[in-house]
Design a protein around this motif. Structure first.
Motif, PDB file in Angstrom:
ATOM      1  N   THR A 164      -1.467   6.001   1.875  1.00  0.00           N
ATOM      2  CA  THR A 164      -1.608   4.490   3.253  1.00  0.00           C
ATOM      3  C   THR A 164      -2.198   3.814   2.721  1.00  0.00           C
ATOM      4  O   THR A 164      -2.526   2.879   2.784  1.00  0.00           O
ATOM      5  N   ASP A 165      -4.071   3.951   2.270  1.00  0.00           N
ATOM      6  CA  ASP A 165      -4.687   3.293   2.182  1.00  0.00           C
ATOM      7  C   ASP A 165      -5.155   1.934   1.343  1.00  0.00           C
ATOM      8  O   ASP A 165      -5.836   0.928   1.120  1.00  0.00           O
ATOM      9  N   PHE A 166      -4.474   2.590  -0.114  1.00  0.00           N
ATOM     10  CA  PHE A 166      -4.183   2.193  -1.111  1.00  0.00           C
ATOM     11  C   PHE A 166      -3.243   0.955  -0.821  1.00  0.00           C
ATOM     12  O   PHE A 166      -3.721  -0.389  -1.803  1.00  0.00           O
ATOM     13  N   TYR A 167      -2.365   1.223  -0.542  1.00  0.00           N
ATOM     14  CA  TYR A 167      -1.522   0.649  -0.327  1.00  0.00           C
ATOM     15  C   TYR A 167      -1.215  -1.059   0.376  1.00  0.00           C
ATOM     16  O   TYR A 167      -1.215  -1.932  -0.160  1.00  0.00           O
ATOM     17  N   VAL A 168      -2.346  -0.753   1.608  1.00  0.00           N
ATOM     18  CA  VAL A 168      -2.562  -1.610   2.121  1.00  0.00           C
ATOM     19  C   VAL A 168      -3.317  -2.355   1.350  1.00  0.00           C
ATOM     20  O   VAL A 168      -3.390  -3.807   1.822  1.00  0.00           O
ATOM     21  N   GLY A 169      -4.025  -1.779   1.516  1.00  0.00           N
ATOM     22  CA  GLY A 169      -5.286  -3.163  -0.048  1.00  0.00           C
ATOM     23  C   GLY A 169      -5.129  -3.473  -0.824  1.00  0.00           C
ATOM     24  O   GLY A 169      -5.492  -4.388  -1.485  1.00  0.00           O
ATOM     25  N   CYS A 170      -4.107  -3.478  -1.418  1.00  0.00           N
ATOM     26  CA  CYS A 170      -3.522  -3.270  -2.962  1.00  0.00           C
ATOM     27  C   CYS A 170      -2.283  -5.009  -1.923  1.00  0.00           C
ATOM     28  O   CYS A 170      -2.070  -5.450  -3.088  1.00  0.00           O
ATOM     29  N   GLY A 171      -2.302  -5.176  -0.928  1.00  0.00           N
ATOM     30  CA  GLY A 171      -1.246  -6.304  -0.604  1.00  0.00           C
ATOM     31  C   GLY A 171       0.277  -5.983  -0.432  1.00  0.00           C
ATOM     32  O   GLY A 171       0.733  -6.953  -0.127  1.00  0.00           O
ATOM     33  N   ALA A 172       0.340  -4.435  -0.448  1.00  0.00           N
ATOM     34  CA  ALA A 172       1.433  -4.319   0.050  1.00  0.00           C
ATOM     35  C   ALA A 172       2.181  -5.036   1.103  1.00  0.00           C
ATOM     36  O   ALA A 172       1.364  -4.913   2.470  1.00  0.00           O
ATOM     37  N   THR A 173       3.550  -5.213   1.275  1.00  0.00           N
ATOM     38  CA  THR A 173       3.932  -5.554   2.863  1.00  0.00           C
ATOM     39  C   THR A 173       4.366  -5.266   3.877  1.00  0.00           C
ATOM     40  O   THR A 173       4.558  -4.845   4.800  1.00  0.00           O
ATOM     41  N   GLY A 174       4.540  -3.883   3.202  1.00  0.00           N
ATOM     42  CA  GLY A 174       5.482  -2.740   4.038  1.00  0.00           C
ATOM     43  C   GLY A 174       5.097  -1.538   3.088  1.00  0.00           C
ATOM     44  O   GLY A 174       4.873  -1.420   2.151  1.00  0.00           O
ATOM     45  N   LEU A 175       5.897  -0.412   4.161  1.00  0.00           N
ATOM     46  CA  LEU A 175       6.168   1.019   3.092  1.00  0.00           C
ATOM     47  C   LEU A 175       7.287   1.639   3.637  1.00  0.00           C
ATOM     48  O   LEU A 175       7.807   1.152   4.643  1.00  0.00           O
ATOM     49  N   THR A 176       8.392   2.400   2.623  1.00  0.00           N
ATOM     50  CA  THR A 176       9.397   3.084   2.779  1.00  0.00           C
ATOM     51  C   THR A 176       8.889   4.267   2.270  1.00  0.00           C
ATOM     52  O   THR A 176       8.268   4.449   1.547  1.00  0.00           O
ATOM     53  N   VAL A 177       9.379   5.329   3.821  1.00  0.00           N
ATOM     54  CA  VAL A 177       8.608   7.118   3.700  1.00  0.00           C
ATOM     55  C   VAL A 177      10.397   8.033   3.204  1.00  0.00           C
ATOM     56  O   VAL A 177      11.320   7.302   3.783  1.00  0.00           O
ATOM     57  N   LEU A 178       9.575   8.720   3.016  1.00  0.00           N
ATOM     58  CA  LEU A 178      11.622   9.642   3.225  1.00  0.00           C
ATOM     59  C   LEU A 178      12.891   8.655   2.418  1.00  0.00           C
ATOM     60  O   LEU A 178      13.572   9.172   3.035  1.00  0.00           O
ATOM     61  N   GLY A 179      12.215   8.463   0.833  1.00  0.00           N
ATOM     62  CA  GLY A 179      13.375   8.151   0.113  1.00  0.00           C
ATOM     63  C   GLY A 179      14.259   9.163  -0.400  1.00  0.00           C
ATOM     64  O   GLY A 179      12.900   9.827  -0.948  1.00  0.00           O
TER      65      GLY A 179
END
Length: 310
Positions: free
Chosen positions: A33-48
């Motif tokens: 999660t920290d990586f996603y935030v740091g690399c510029g993701a604008t959101g996350l999707t989980v349990l796909g």
């Protein structure tokens, strides 16, 4: 904030990290999660689908979603709540929203065949989770065997005010994006966000057709962020050059049956998760497959230093 039709950028499909014994690796959830935030993701999707949601019981699913939501530092998190019955769907949806999710994603059951059946299903699903829960249509006919025409997607959007996004995974699907944007232009469909999946295989042109970004799980989500950013900035050649450099590895990761094993291998190799373990039933990688991945990584590293060994 609740998900709405203005969502854009990249919402990586997050895997569920496991220890080799099959237990959930919460430390890797935090690191990823920290990586996603740091690399510029604008959101996350989980349990796909690639989050191995079907291998979790409901309590585990809620725990995984909650861990991602709390670690995401305010980024909107979409939770996949597809289930055989509406009771389970509603339970997971409500628990996720109470934990702070921005919205939920609903895939159609593979028994649906006609437009009326598809539209009725989504209307009933929306009633089950509640009119105040924003939801995403997951259009993935290659996996779910349900073909959604642009017309039925428009019908779902118009009949359900809480429908704010389409996860577009049809293939070929570029013309579908163009048709949906044409519906918006002529006023027959209200605006929605369109984020694209399929590992990003067609992201270069999907953005040009009017997609707002990506919702997929390639092991280099930071590349997807860059491609979307460059495309939205009008830097077409730079976006295509970066995308083309990753395409051989991206294609390799999209192999049916072993794609998740490839993705988790790459994520573990990048240090994003501690182990490439999947919960059983699961496929694995042969020594030959791992050697092929390493070859593709070495070639990619000539163009993108993110592929260099840690």
């Amino acid at each position: 904030m609740p998900l709405d039709a203005t969502a854009r950028g990249v919402y990586p499909i997050a895997p569920t990290p496991f220890h080799p014994d099959g237990t959930i690796d919460v430390d890797s959830i935090d690191r990823l999660t920290d990586f996603y935030v740091g690399c510029g993701a604008t959101g996350l999707t989980v349990l796909g689908v690639m989050g191995e949601a079907g291998k979790l019981d409901q309590a585990e699913g809620i725990a995984v979603a909650t861990r991602y939501i709390r670690r995401a530092a305010g980024l909107p998190v979409i939770v996949g709540v597809s289930a055989p019955g509406f009771a389970a769907m509603a339970g997971l949806a409500h628990a996720s929203m109470e934990a702070g999710a921005a919205g939920v994603m609903i895939a159609p059951p593979n028994s649906l065949r006609t437009d009326d059946q598809i539209a009725t299903y989504y209307r009933q699903a929306a009633e089950a989770i509640g009119a105040d829960v924003p939801f995403v249509i997951q259009d993935y006919p290659l996996n779910f065997s349900v073909v959604m025409t642009p017309g039925v997607i428009r019908r779902i959007v118009q009949e359900n005010a809480a429908c704010v996004m389409l996860k577009h995974e049809d293939w070929p699907g570029l013309e579908k994006i163009s048709q949906l944007r044409a519906f918006q232009a002529d006023g027959t469909m209200r605006p929605i966000s369109i984020l694209c999946g399929n590992g990003g295989l067609f992201l270069d042109f999907e953005c040009e057709r009017g997609a707002d970004g990506a919702m997929t799980g390639y092991a280099f989500p930071d590349m997807l962020v860059d491609v979307v950013r460059l495309s939205q900035a009008g830097e077409r050649d730079a976006a295509h050059d970066l995308f083309d450099a990753h395409l051989p590895l991206l294609r390799y990761e999209q192999q049916p049956g072993v794609g998740l094993a490839v993705r988790k291998y790459l994520m573990a190799r990048r240090g994003l998760i501690a182990s490439d373990a999947q919960r059983r039933p699961a496929g694995g990688l042969t020594a030959t497959a791992r050697a092929e991945i390493e070859y593709l990584l070495a070639r990619l590293a000539q163009h993108d230093p993110r592929a260099l060994p840690r």
